[in-house]
Design an enzyme around this catalytic site. Sequence first.
Site, PDB file in Angstrom:
ATOM      1  N   SER A  91       0.794  -1.227   0.000  1.00  0.00           N
ATOM      2  CA  SER A  91       0.000   0.000   0.000  1.00  0.00           C
ATOM      3  C   SER A  91       0.827   1.278   0.000  1.00  0.00           C
ATOM      4  O   SER A  91       0.358   2.310  -0.465  1.00  0.00           O
ATOM      5  CB  SER A  91      -0.956  -0.008   1.182  1.00  0.00           C
ATOM      6  OG  SER A  91      -0.241  -0.123   2.390  1.00  0.00           O
ATOM      7  N   HIS A 110      -5.628  -3.975  -1.740  1.00  0.00           N
ATOM      8  CA  HIS A 110      -5.382  -2.894  -2.701  1.00  0.00           C
ATOM      9  C   HIS A 110      -5.348  -3.430  -4.133  1.00  0.00           C
ATOM     10  O   HIS A 110      -4.634  -2.894  -4.978  1.00  0.00           O
ATOM     11  CB  HIS A 110      -4.076  -2.162  -2.372  1.00  0.00           C
ATOM     12  CG  HIS A 110      -4.190  -1.254  -1.189  1.00  0.00           C
ATOM     13  ND1 HIS A 110      -4.663   0.037  -1.272  1.00  0.00           N
ATOM     14  CD2 HIS A 110      -3.924  -1.465   0.117  1.00  0.00           C
ATOM     15  CE1 HIS A 110      -4.656   0.591  -0.073  1.00  0.00           C
ATOM     16  NE2 HIS A 110      -4.217  -0.305   0.787  1.00  0.00           N
ATOM     17  N   LYS A 135     -12.518  -0.627   0.116  1.00  0.00           N
ATOM     18  CA  LYS A 135     -11.725   0.195  -0.797  1.00  0.00           C
ATOM     19  C   LYS A 135     -12.423   0.240  -2.163  1.00  0.00           C
ATOM     20  O   LYS A 135     -13.391   0.980  -2.311  1.00  0.00           O
ATOM     21  CB  LYS A 135     -10.300  -0.342  -0.875  1.00  0.00           C
ATOM     22  CG  LYS A 135      -9.579  -0.321   0.482  1.00  0.00           C
ATOM     23  CD  LYS A 135      -8.123  -0.611   0.339  1.00  0.00           C
ATOM     24  CE  LYS A 135      -7.370  -0.873   1.642  1.00  0.00           C
ATOM     25  NZ  LYS A 135      -7.736  -0.150   2.827  1.00  0.00           N
TER      26      LYS A 135
END
Lengths: 84, 415
Positions: free
Chosen positions: B190, B218, B249
């Site tokens: 990240s 991610h 996310k």
Amino acid sequence: MADEMRDTVLEYVRNEYVDEDDEDTELDYDTPLISGGIVDSFSMVSLKVFLERKYSIQIPDAKATPEAFDSVNKIVALVREYTA
Amino acid sequence: MAYSARARERFGSEISATREAGLFKDERFIHSAQGAEIEVEFPAGSPTRKVINLCANNYLGLSSHPDVIEAAHEGLDSRGYGMSSVRFICGTQDIHRDLEEKLTAFLGTEDTVLFPSCMDANAGVFEAILGEEDVIIADRLVHASIIDGIRLSRAHQDSYKHSDMKHLEQKLELHQDKRFRLIVTDGVFSMDGDLAKLDEIVELAERHDAMIMLDDSHATGFIGRTGRGVHEHFGVVGRIDIITTTLGKAMGGASGGCVSGRRELVELCRQRARPYLFSNAMPPVIVAAANTVVDLISRTTERRDKLEWNARYWRAGLTEIGLDLRPGESPIVPVMLYNAKLAQDFSRDLFDEGIYAVGFFFPVVPKGQARIRTQLSAAHEKEHLDLGLEAFRKVGEKHGVLGLGKKEIIARFGD
């Protein structure tokens, strides 16, 4: 013997924890390894395994503390307790 | 009174020390929905202003997508607001089962169990599966939640230098005497935005009889040709034993996470993982919306394709301006400034130019590696990116960092 051990441990720490392209980390016998952020507490286990195999000793888990592993000199002192 | 003056003074001084060290975290208040453009009140008490958001994990731009909002409304109307129960007492609805099945199909695994967050999935998974006869070998840059989860398990713990396959192999050889070896890595890291070398990791795992745990938070929804994740990118779908990921996310961005993977391992999490056993079921409104998110991204790759284009355009633009970037191919694009104060000043000046992008420095990243982390979204239009590039050019020029590399920036500003 002690000097040789110091260099062996120092060399191991350098190979194990310092990246090849890292020119900034200075490492000597008294550099704080764990409190200085060079050795993470996770990989202390492989340092312990390395010492036990290399010197044919058993270090009790209770003795393998972050403080006892915090510099090459301290590590050598610990190993010598069990090789003597 | 048990909360004595001494206690107040002590805890107060810890907060002061955090502030003095420049590590105090201020929240910025946002008066709009999450999106490419947001209304921000900063500093607190100031009138709000519209800025372009370059620091959300809203990779697919689904946080405020009309279909997702409509699905959330429907979920609220048909299944209510809260479950008032953990999953295994009376907290599992049909839509929870649907979501787990959809995620299993999307990720190409055998089974999936939902958690309140991926932080919780990572906190629970290791303890549920491994014992003291086993060893966990983690990349040194894995996310903090994985480190916490590893600490909670009884397994032996070891680590390898970031993405260093030779070092990983040495560790696998070193721990051949253990019952099981579990390699642990993030899919996309990240802070740097680089991808794990998952094809090589799979090859090493198979050669040295090890399992793999991948945190793809991610990546899920946009990395890989159809957005399945880093395992799709490297052509190793079906060869990862445990995937943890988040719905917080790209996947709508509300909250929730999961453990997905081998049937028995997922079942053990259902039976034993403490964050699953002892926290409430995900609320219906989020589950209903997440079901629609998975449908939406399974139907078309349009959004991840746009994100890929945006990330490429942004990276090329920043490079042309002369900023120092971490190389990579993900929509996380870190602009390296090395010095913590420079990163803070740079971020503040960007805000004045209408760009919201935050500086990261120690202890979030190693000392001397301060940066502005920019994150792209499919919600960004080319016009947003052009405005962003112009702001970066202007602020970069002001600080005299354009065209400079690591050594020159450190020579001028210190590390």
